[in-house]
Design an enzyme around this catalytic site. Sequence first.
Site, PDB file in Angstrom:
ATOM      1  N   SER A   1     -14.804 -35.628 -55.479  1.00  0.00           N
ATOM      2  CA  SER A   1     -15.942 -35.775 -56.357  1.00  0.00           C
ATOM      3  C   SER A   1     -17.129 -34.864 -56.010  1.00  0.00           C
ATOM      4  CB  SER A   1     -16.421 -37.223 -56.320  1.00  0.00           C
ATOM      5  OG  SER A   1     -16.925 -37.554 -55.037  1.00  0.00           O
TER       6      SER A   1
ATOM      7  N   SER B   1     -13.084 -36.826 -51.097  1.00  0.00           N
ATOM      8  CA  SER B   1     -14.103 -36.174 -51.923  1.00  0.00           C
ATOM      9  C   SER B   1     -14.942 -35.106 -51.229  1.00  0.00           C
ATOM     10  CB  SER B   1     -15.041 -37.218 -52.535  1.00  0.00           C
ATOM     11  OG  SER B   1     -14.424 -37.845 -53.629  1.00  0.00           O
TER      12      SER B   1
ATOM     13  N   LYS C   1     -25.880 -33.755 -52.584  1.00  0.00           N
ATOM     14  CA  LYS C   1     -25.068 -34.438 -53.603  1.00  0.00           C
ATOM     15  C   LYS C   1     -25.903 -35.508 -54.300  1.00  0.00           C
ATOM     16  CE  LYS C   1     -20.584 -36.742 -54.247  1.00  0.00           C
ATOM     17  NZ  LYS C   1     -19.359 -37.285 -53.611  1.00  0.00           N
TER      18      LYS C   1
END
EC number: 6.3.5.7
Lengths: 496, 99
Positions: A154, A178, A79
Amino acid sequence: MSLIHKTAAELGALVASGEVSAVEVARAHLDRIDAVEPKVNAFLHVDAETTLAQARRVDERRAAGEELGPLAGVPIAHKDVFTTTDMPTTAGSRILEGWRPPYDATVTRRLREAGLVILGKTNLDEFAMGSSTENSAYGVTRNPWDLSRIPGGSSGGSSAAVAAYQAPLSTGTDTGGSIRQPAAVTGIVGMKPTYGGSSRYGLIAFASSLDTPGPFARNVLDAALLHEAFSGHDVMDSTSIDAPVPSVVEAARQGDVAGLRVGVVKEFGGEGYQPGVLARFHETVELLESLGAKVVEVSCPSFTTALPAYYLIAPSECSSNLARFDAMRYGLRVGDDGTRSAEEVMALTRAAGFGPEVKRRIILGTYALSSGYYDAYYGQAQKVRTLIARDFEAAFGQVDVLVSPTTPTTAFPIGERADDPMAMYLADLCTIPTNLAGNAAISVPCGLADEDGLPVGLQIMAPVLADDRCYRVGAAVERALNDRWGGGLLSRAPEL
Amino acid sequence: MSAITRDEVAHLARLSRLALSDEELDHFAAQLDVIIGAVARVAEVAADDIPPTSHALPLANVYRPDEVRPGLTPEQALSGAPAVEDGRFRVPRILGEEA
């Protein structure tokens, strides 16, 4: 079977035995990224040379006789909110476009030490604020199950990359859901470890009392292997827990729920929940019962105020954390024409560099922390946080784990909630209490909703530092469902 | 009555160092009004005698060993700077013209 369809555990074993080189494994995944990335857009940065260089080092270490861990040579999508010295780090924001951090996050460093091969950095909602990845400054990521829908957020680039077989593993961060919500809507496994169980050093901060790094994988054991690889105490993070990592891999291998007490959270269900989500959830609860678990209903009344408390606490912390983006030391600078003051340049840069959701949350947080409102908003939200922790404590006095749907609905269409913040926030209704209390929770696939044929996630919540229970129950559910389906849920996803 | 006015949003934007356009102010004021109306529900929870929780872990004053270790070099520290001069961060003027 092609290399991209193998599990991380299988790939690690193939590389360890020398049957396949880490370079071959990396090449297969880079080829897959080339093939499907135009449709999915999971990555913000892919650099084949850097990836292959990492893979070559793993092969060299093996050739030199070095004892390698179970994930050495396994590719991973990372990420883009963790700092990496050899790849740009943007947090999905214009304000950090092209930034090359001078140091690696602890999670990044541990991935490297374990011999994982980083394929690239994945898309996310700007500064991890969102539930759809539409808040990225660099375009939307698409759900591999239906390209017109969101991959969650997210950590939507990370969930999409794993669901699209671009990587067997990925990293995420979970502040209000998330990791779990994107895992649920893409039909994969996503785990939020106990707060403090994984290091925040080098993780670009959103809400520091909530942010928790965790793993994504296509199966429970792979998630546990990754969890173990990057978790554990870190002196560079003062909120890191100085205790051994719970034995998650052992729990994932065991997957036995006989005699386990499972509590169904009464408050999560009913109005606002998609019928197909509830149907799969209730079937899975029955399945747990048939596997020998003792199921009872448990009431956690404060959970209904978790969402409003979160949307005061998280923006408050965000407004403070994002003050560091001041256009002086790193990142974007706008309007510095020699006539403007530092303060004017700062305000122009932040206006140009942050997207709408980040601006909304900075303003909301500044409001909640301002004198005159502090007690009514931030102070009161902190008291609700205490009540939520007490509800968990009371519940875990009666049961070993709590279960609920991970999300109220399946993946929604891209654009549907983009300009309706409150509707977007509801995606995290069931995941937020765990962040506020700091305990552990996982999402595992539990089927497809009848209405739309899209994945549904089961959330399993466990007490602080009992992360192993999430994996134990998750593995039991996974094994029983895969037997029933004749394979994993993702084998039913459409070809990309 | 609205929970937050456009003027208040403009004030908060100034405090937050965000140079928002008129259009953004209109848009955010309407959205924040809805959001604040919704999150205000926390006030309805009777919690006068409940202690606040700022953090999930009961940790205080955590120190790491006081050991000398290499930090960033000047080049590394300056590597992401928008403007550099003589090995330092170059910033716009901080004081007014009269200073």
